[in-house]
Motif scaffolding. Structure first.
Motif, PDB file in Angstrom:
ATOM      1  N   ARG A  82      -5.128  -8.180  -1.273  1.00 41.47           N
ATOM      2  CA  ARG A  82      -6.690  -8.285  -1.563  1.00 41.47           C
ATOM      3  C   ARG A  82      -7.488  -8.810  -1.092  1.00 41.47           C
ATOM      4  O   ARG A  82      -7.798  -9.649  -0.192  1.00 41.47           O
ATOM      5  CB  ARG A  82      -7.301  -8.071  -2.824  1.00 41.47           C
ATOM      6  CG  ARG A  82      -6.825  -7.559  -3.754  1.00 41.47           C
ATOM      7  CD  ARG A  82      -7.640  -6.673  -4.839  1.00 41.47           C
ATOM      8  NE  ARG A  82      -7.061  -5.679  -6.041  1.00 41.47           N
ATOM      9  CZ  ARG A  82      -7.644  -3.941  -5.618  1.00 41.47           C
ATOM     10  NH1 ARG A  82      -8.566  -4.216  -4.450  1.00 41.47           N
ATOM     11  NH2 ARG A  82      -7.131  -3.217  -6.106  1.00 41.47           N
ATOM     12  N   ASP A 104     -12.893   3.346   2.873  1.00 41.81           N
ATOM     13  CA  ASP A 104     -12.968   2.407   1.378  1.00 41.81           C
ATOM     14  C   ASP A 104     -11.626   1.455   1.252  1.00 41.81           C
ATOM     15  O   ASP A 104     -11.594   0.233   0.855  1.00 41.81           O
ATOM     16  CB  ASP A 104     -13.122   3.376   0.281  1.00 41.81           C
ATOM     17  CG  ASP A 104     -14.143   3.904   0.170  1.00 41.81           C
ATOM     18  OD1 ASP A 104     -14.982   3.277   0.817  1.00 41.81           O
ATOM     19  OD2 ASP A 104     -14.558   5.035  -1.252  1.00 41.81           O
ATOM     20  N   PHE A 105     -10.822   1.517   1.458  1.00 42.55           N
ATOM     21  CA  PHE A 105      -9.109   0.882   1.003  1.00 42.55           C
ATOM     22  C   PHE A 105      -9.675   0.089   2.462  1.00 42.55           C
ATOM     23  O   PHE A 105      -8.921  -1.558   1.976  1.00 42.55           O
ATOM     24  CB  PHE A 105      -8.131   1.868   1.956  1.00 42.55           C
ATOM     25  CG  PHE A 105      -7.146   1.187   1.366  1.00 42.55           C
ATOM     26  CD1 PHE A 105      -6.496   1.338   0.340  1.00 42.55           C
ATOM     27  CD2 PHE A 105      -5.756   0.759   2.616  1.00 42.55           C
ATOM     28  CE1 PHE A 105      -5.132   0.656  -0.137  1.00 42.55           C
ATOM     29  CE2 PHE A 105      -4.612   0.467   1.848  1.00 42.55           C
ATOM     30  CZ  PHE A 105      -4.197  -0.167   0.894  1.00 42.55           C
ATOM     31  N   GLN A 108     -11.134  -2.891   1.199  1.00 39.46           N
ATOM     32  CA  GLN A 108     -10.877  -4.097  -0.061  1.00 39.46           C
ATOM     33  C   GLN A 108      -9.246  -4.916   0.094  1.00 39.46           C
ATOM     34  O   GLN A 108      -9.382  -5.456  -0.522  1.00 39.46           O
ATOM     35  CB  GLN A 108     -10.297  -2.961  -0.849  1.00 39.46           C
ATOM     36  CG  GLN A 108     -11.356  -1.629  -1.689  1.00 39.46           C
ATOM     37  CD  GLN A 108     -11.132  -1.455  -2.905  1.00 39.46           C
ATOM     38  OE1 GLN A 108     -10.860  -1.782  -3.374  1.00 39.46           O
ATOM     39  NE2 GLN A 108     -10.657   0.360  -3.046  1.00 39.46           N
ATOM     40  N   PHE A 109      -8.623  -5.157   1.800  1.00 40.45           N
ATOM     41  CA  PHE A 109      -7.996  -4.945   1.368  1.00 40.45           C
ATOM     42  C   PHE A 109      -6.863  -5.607   3.020  1.00 40.45           C
ATOM     43  O   PHE A 109      -8.067  -4.727   4.010  1.00 40.45           O
ATOM     44  CB  PHE A 109      -6.657  -4.131   1.328  1.00 40.45           C
ATOM     45  CG  PHE A 109      -5.900  -4.167   0.068  1.00 40.45           C
ATOM     46  CD1 PHE A 109      -5.819  -4.312  -1.175  1.00 40.45           C
ATOM     47  CD2 PHE A 109      -6.447  -2.078  -0.287  1.00 40.45           C
ATOM     48  CE1 PHE A 109      -5.814  -3.941  -2.585  1.00 40.45           C
ATOM     49  CE2 PHE A 109      -6.479  -2.444  -2.201  1.00 40.45           C
ATOM     50  CZ  PHE A 109      -6.273  -2.900  -2.124  1.00 40.45           C
ATOM     51  N   ARG A 129      -1.740   4.215  -1.373  1.00 38.45           N
ATOM     52  CA  ARG A 129      -2.788   3.639  -1.385  1.00 38.45           C
ATOM     53  C   ARG A 129      -3.530   3.982  -2.110  1.00 38.45           C
ATOM     54  O   ARG A 129      -4.479   2.658  -3.212  1.00 38.45           O
ATOM     55  CB  ARG A 129      -4.271   4.369  -0.491  1.00 38.45           C
ATOM     56  CG  ARG A 129      -3.556   4.207   1.265  1.00 38.45           C
ATOM     57  CD  ARG A 129      -5.092   4.959   1.823  1.00 38.45           C
ATOM     58  NE  ARG A 129      -5.753   5.497   1.445  1.00 38.45           N
ATOM     59  CZ  ARG A 129      -5.302   6.891   1.839  1.00 38.45           C
ATOM     60  NH1 ARG A 129      -4.428   7.613   2.211  1.00 38.45           N
ATOM     61  NH2 ARG A 129      -5.855   8.105   1.369  1.00 38.45           N
ATOM     62  N   GLN A 130      -2.966   5.034  -3.226  1.00 37.50           N
ATOM     63  CA  GLN A 130      -4.005   4.860  -4.586  1.00 37.50           C
ATOM     64  C   GLN A 130      -3.539   3.317  -6.034  1.00 37.50           C
ATOM     65  O   GLN A 130      -3.122   2.612  -6.806  1.00 37.50           O
ATOM     66  CB  GLN A 130      -3.338   5.482  -5.470  1.00 37.50           C
ATOM     67  CG  GLN A 130      -4.116   7.222  -4.918  1.00 37.50           C
ATOM     68  CD  GLN A 130      -3.760   8.276  -5.414  1.00 37.50           C
ATOM     69  OE1 GLN A 130      -2.680   8.679  -5.656  1.00 37.50           O
ATOM     70  NE2 GLN A 130      -4.824   9.778  -5.273  1.00 37.50           N
ATOM     71  N   ASP A 133      -3.966   0.300  -4.750  1.00 35.11           N
ATOM     72  CA  ASP A 133      -5.233  -0.487  -5.300  1.00 35.11           C
ATOM     73  C   ASP A 133      -5.361  -0.225  -6.437  1.00 35.11           C
ATOM     74  O   ASP A 133      -6.547  -0.790  -7.192  1.00 35.11           O
ATOM     75  CB  ASP A 133      -6.139   0.542  -4.828  1.00 35.11           C
ATOM     76  CG  ASP A 133      -7.887   0.456  -5.034  1.00 35.11           C
ATOM     77  OD1 ASP A 133      -7.795  -0.197  -5.057  1.00 35.11           O
ATOM     78  OD2 ASP A 133      -8.418   2.210  -5.873  1.00 35.11           O
ATOM     79  N   GLN A 135      -3.352  -2.057  -8.800  1.00 35.26           N
ATOM     80  CA  GLN A 135      -2.880  -3.593  -8.499  1.00 35.26           C
ATOM     81  C   GLN A 135      -3.853  -3.526  -8.447  1.00 35.26           C
ATOM     82  O   GLN A 135      -4.610  -4.444  -7.587  1.00 35.26           O
ATOM     83  CB  GLN A 135      -1.670  -4.195  -8.149  1.00 35.26           C
ATOM     84  CG  GLN A 135      -1.063  -2.864  -7.676  1.00 35.26           C
ATOM     85  CD  GLN A 135       0.275  -3.486  -9.312  1.00 35.26           C
ATOM     86  OE1 GLN A 135       0.244  -4.359  -9.586  1.00 35.26           O
ATOM     87  NE2 GLN A 135       0.651  -2.336  -9.795  1.00 35.26           N
TER      88      GLN A 135
END
Length: 204
Positions: A82, A104-105, A108-109, A129-130, A133, A135
């Motif tokens: 993250r 978006d992904f 965040q990472f 990806r889901q 996300d 975690q």
């Protein structure tokens, strides 16, 4: 319900034993010194969940980790965790961060790897990806082994490795981690970066 259970929730072994039952895995009681672990089989791979503690003599930190050795077909490796203050600082200092095409992904990472095209193919998988996300805290990577005191891996064998500070006792989160490992290992095969062969490694 005991006072300790009210204060701290269920014991780790209680939750992990239930996890093993629900995902049809093996719960292994290692006793006081070795600690317990859960091992699940997905095709030819063995996914191991356990904890380990790092100490400097004054303080100790316990981590939950999950590992799965596999035959790495092409040497593809990656790391994902993250984004935060230190990762943003790292970006400004020139640390590699690959965009995989999902804004978006990507925001965040922090995603690093030795093959940008393979990273994009891997994270094109929506379910991966889901699950990542979902975690709250995650550090996931492909690495060669656990260091000089660990099991020696055969040539061409790496491991998918997850770790996070603390002991995870949320059974739904643990089930999602197992699903994530299975999804990644299967997808690595689809993109030509893993074989379904038995890696012939027994983790300590």
């Amino acid at each position: 319900m005991s006072l300790l259970r009210k204060l701290f929730g269920p014991y780790k072994d209680e939750v992990w034993g239930q996890l093993a039952h629900e995902i049809k895995a093996d719960f292994i009681d290692g006793g006081f010194w070795k600690g317990s672990k859960v091992q699940a089989t997905v095709k030819e791979w063995t996914i191991t969940l356990d904890t380990y503690t790092v100490s400097n003599g004054k303080t100790s930190i316990t981590f939950t980790r999950m590992r799965a050795p596999y035959v790495n077909r092409d040497g593809f490796r990656f790391t994902i965790y993250r984004s935060g203050f230190f990762s943003e600082l790292g970006k400004k200092l020139g640390m590699q961060d690959v965009d995989v095409g999902f804004p978006d992904f990507d925001d965040q990472f922090i995603i690093q790897g030795n093959d940008e095209h393979k990273l994009q193919l891997l994270f094109k998988n929506t379910r991966i990806r889901q699950l990542i996300d979902a975690q709250a805290g995650i550090s996931l990577e492909v690495r060669d082994d656990d260091g000089w005191l660990s099991t020696t891996f055969p040539e061409g064998v790496d491991q998918l490795s997850f770790k996070v500070v603390g002991v995870i006792k949320d059974i739904e989160r643990l089930k999602q981690l197992y699903e994530l490992f299975a999804e990644i290992l299967n997808h690595l095969c689809l993109i030509g970066s893993a074989y379904e062969d038995d890696p012939n490694v027994v983790l300590r």
